[in-house]
Design a protein around this motif. Structure first.
Motif, PDB file in Angstrom:
ATOM      1  N   VAL A  14       0.829  -1.210   0.000  1.00 15.75           N
ATOM      2  CA  VAL A  14       0.000   0.000   0.000  1.00 15.75           C
ATOM      3  C   VAL A  14       0.860   1.256   0.000  1.00 15.75           C
ATOM      4  CG1 VAL A  14      -1.575   1.360   1.438  1.00 15.75           C
ATOM      5  CG2 VAL A  14      -2.042  -1.062   1.026  1.00 15.75           C
ATOM      6  N   ARG A  15       1.896   1.285   0.824  1.00 15.27           N
ATOM      7  CA  ARG A  15       2.750   2.473   0.901  1.00 15.27           C
ATOM      8  C   ARG A  15       3.645   2.614  -0.325  1.00 15.27           C
ATOM      9  NH1 ARG A  15       6.073   4.124   4.582  1.00 15.27           N
ATOM     10  NH2 ARG A  15       5.150   6.215   4.528  1.00 15.27           N
ATOM     11  N   THR A  16       3.875   1.494  -1.033  1.00 13.96           N
ATOM     12  CA  THR A  16       4.638   1.568  -2.278  1.00 13.96           C
ATOM     13  C   THR A  16       3.844   2.310  -3.346  1.00 13.96           C
ATOM     14  OG1 THR A  16       5.858  -0.475  -1.834  1.00 13.96           O
ATOM     15  CG2 THR A  16       5.700   0.216  -4.143  1.00 13.96           C
ATOM     16  N   VAL A  17       2.543   2.032  -3.415  1.00 14.65           N
ATOM     17  CA  VAL A  17       1.711   2.678  -4.432  1.00 14.65           C
ATOM     18  C   VAL A  17       1.218   4.050  -3.982  1.00 14.65           C
ATOM     19  CG1 VAL A  17       1.010   0.472  -5.408  1.00 14.65           C
ATOM     20  CG2 VAL A  17      -0.413   1.536  -3.664  1.00 14.65           C
ATOM     21  N   ASP A  18       1.185   4.300  -2.668  1.00 14.98           N
ATOM     22  CA  ASP A  18       0.762   5.604  -2.150  1.00 14.98           C
ATOM     23  C   ASP A  18       1.545   5.938  -0.884  1.00 14.98           C
ATOM     24  OD1 ASP A  18      -0.430   7.926  -1.305  1.00 14.98           O
ATOM     25  OD2 ASP A  18      -2.492   7.196  -1.537  1.00 14.98           O
ATOM     26  N   PRO A  19       2.718   6.538  -1.019  1.00 14.31           N
ATOM     27  CA  PRO A  19       3.575   6.846   0.130  1.00 14.31           C
ATOM     28  C   PRO A  19       2.950   7.811   1.137  1.00 14.31           C
ATOM     29  CG  PRO A  19       4.790   7.013  -1.929  1.00 14.31           C
ATOM     30  CD  PRO A  19       3.353   6.900  -2.294  1.00 14.31           C
ATOM     31  N   SER A  20       1.864   8.493   0.748  1.00 13.23           N
ATOM     32  CA  SER A  20       1.238   9.436   1.670  1.00 13.23           C
ATOM     33  C   SER A  20       0.481   8.726   2.795  1.00 13.23           C
ATOM     34  CB  SER A  20       0.271  10.360   0.918  1.00 13.23           C
ATOM     35  OG  SER A  20      -0.854   9.638   0.434  1.00 13.23           O
ATOM     36  N   LEU A  21       0.162   7.436   2.594  1.00  9.18           N
ATOM     37  CA  LEU A  21      -0.576   6.689   3.609  1.00  9.18           C
ATOM     38  C   LEU A  21       0.385   6.214   4.702  1.00  9.18           C
ATOM     39  CD1 LEU A  21      -2.991   4.568   1.386  1.00  9.18           C
ATOM     40  CD2 LEU A  21      -3.499   6.647   2.671  1.00  9.18           C
ATOM     41  N   SER A  22      -0.108   6.212   5.939  1.00  2.00           N
ATOM     42  CA  SER A  22       0.717   5.772   7.066  1.00  2.00           C
ATOM     43  C   SER A  22       0.637   4.292   7.318  1.00  2.00           C
ATOM     44  CB  SER A  22       0.309   6.538   8.327  1.00  2.00           C
ATOM     45  OG  SER A  22      -1.047   6.268   8.652  1.00  2.00           O
ATOM     46  N   GLY A  23      -0.405   3.636   6.808  1.00  2.00           N
ATOM     47  CA  GLY A  23      -0.528   2.212   7.041  1.00  2.00           C
ATOM     48  C   GLY A  23      -1.884   1.671   6.621  1.00  2.00           C
ATOM     49  N   VAL A  24      -2.199   0.484   7.168  1.00  2.00           N
ATOM     50  CA  VAL A  24      -3.456  -0.213   6.849  1.00  2.00           C
ATOM     51  C   VAL A  24      -4.172  -0.545   8.150  1.00  2.00           C
ATOM     52  CG1 VAL A  24      -4.453  -2.313   5.888  1.00  2.00           C
ATOM     53  CG2 VAL A  24      -2.528  -1.206   4.731  1.00  2.00           C
ATOM     54  N   LEU A  25      -5.476  -0.295   8.190  1.00  2.00           N
ATOM     55  CA  LEU A  25      -6.301  -0.654   9.334  1.00  2.00           C
ATOM     56  C   LEU A  25      -7.250  -1.750   8.892  1.00  2.00           C
ATOM     57  CD1 LEU A  25      -7.122  -0.156  12.259  1.00  2.00           C
ATOM     58  CD2 LEU A  25      -8.727   1.585  11.436  1.00  2.00           C
ATOM     59  N   LEU A  26      -7.132  -2.919   9.521  1.00  2.00           N
ATOM     60  CA  LEU A  26      -7.939  -4.073   9.133  1.00  2.00           C
ATOM     61  C   LEU A  26      -9.045  -4.298  10.147  1.00  2.00           C
ATOM     62  CD1 LEU A  26      -8.273  -6.456   7.169  1.00  2.00           C
ATOM     63  CD2 LEU A  26      -6.715  -7.759   8.637  1.00  2.00           C
ATOM     64  N   ARG A  27     -10.261  -4.394   9.647  1.00  2.00           N
ATOM     65  CA  ARG A  27     -11.431  -4.640  10.495  1.00  2.00           C
ATOM     66  C   ARG A  27     -12.158  -5.893  10.019  1.00  2.00           C
ATOM     67  NH1 ARG A  27     -13.569   1.615  10.104  1.00  2.00           N
ATOM     68  NH2 ARG A  27     -12.061   2.568  11.558  1.00  2.00           N
ATOM     69  N   SER A  28     -13.019  -6.418  10.873  1.00  2.00           N
ATOM     70  CA  SER A  28     -13.812  -7.579  10.484  1.00  2.00           C
ATOM     71  C   SER A  28     -15.280  -7.364  10.846  1.00  2.00           C
ATOM     72  CB  SER A  28     -13.278  -8.838  11.178  1.00  2.00           C
ATOM     73  OG  SER A  28     -13.309  -8.693  12.581  1.00  2.00           O
TER      74      SER A  28
END
Length: 230
Positions: free
Chosen positions: A216-230
């Motif tokens: 995700v950060r490779t394609v969009d360096p502006s993002l800080s990470g990923v939040l996974l929910r269920s």
């Protein structure tokens, strides 16, 4: 996930399913995993009592079967216990060896990423025999959905591009664990993904989160990470 113990009318097919899952898991790994899986399969096929869920075999016997020394037996049996594949039912005492059991649930859970290598028929069959909820609150976690490779419906170009990257690097892993994730957009500088079940989310967090964040950060360096929910 709770894998039904191989006893009763369908015992023979379930035994083959368990061994097939172990085989695929071993073949997908390095030589160390392959050797450990082969040694466990040797114990299961030669000395395991399916009806009673008991493996009673001393280290000397195991060393002879595996053609190794007892130090190797101690190391690999400890590793199998750490994985949760072998459990101690009754510790050895007064000259008697320990009585061990096999955790089918843990084995099937850990081998699941390799199921696509066996084929869609195996995945479909496991969907009807392996998934039994442990309690009422987990009804939605009984079966982890598998699908042929397709990028989840994405509300952001970021996730669509990340999926393309992840699918190319490891197609079978993508099919099993990443494709079912749903893109819910961006919130607080993080990409929000929804997993189809709590079990699925737990596995991804434990085994794939670093890979997801990197993609995700490779394609969009502006993002800080990923939040996974269920």
């Amino acid at each position: 996930m709770h894998f039904i113990r191989p006893v009763g009318r369908e015992a023979s097919s379930r035994k083959y399913d368990l061994l097939s899952a172990l085989m695929a898991h071993g073949l997908a790994g390095d030589k160390h995993r392959q050797r450990l899986v082969l040694r466990l399969m040797a114990l299961i096929t030669t000395r395991y009592n399916w009806q009673r869920d008991e493996l009673t075999m001393g280290q000397t016997e195991i060393a002879r079967l595996w053609a190794v020394d007892q130090r190797t037996v101690k190391r690999d049996m400890a590793r199998l216990r750490e994985l949760g594949w072998i459990v101690v039912k009754r510790p050895g005492a007064r000259g008697r060896v320990s009585v061990l059991g096999i955790s089918f649930t843990n084995i099937m859970r850990d081998t699941q990423p390799s199921w696509p290598n066996i084929g869609p028929d195996f995945i479909a069959r496991m969907g009807s025999t392996a998934g039994v909820a442990d309690n009422q609150d987990d009804k939605d976690t009984t079966i982890v959905p598998f699908r042929r490779r397709q990028v989840s419906t994405a509300t952001t170009d970021c996730w669509a591009n990340a999926c393309a990257f992840l699918a190319q690097n490891n197609p079978s892993q993508f099919d099993a664990w990443i494709a079912p994730l749903t893109d819910e957009g961006i919130e607080g500088g993080q990409l929000i993904l929804i997993a189809p079940s709590r079990f699925h989310a737990s596995y991804v967090r434990t085994n794939l989160m670093e890979r997801l964040v990197t993609a995700v950060r490779t394609v969009d360096p502006s993002l800080s990470g990923v939040l996974l929910r269920s």
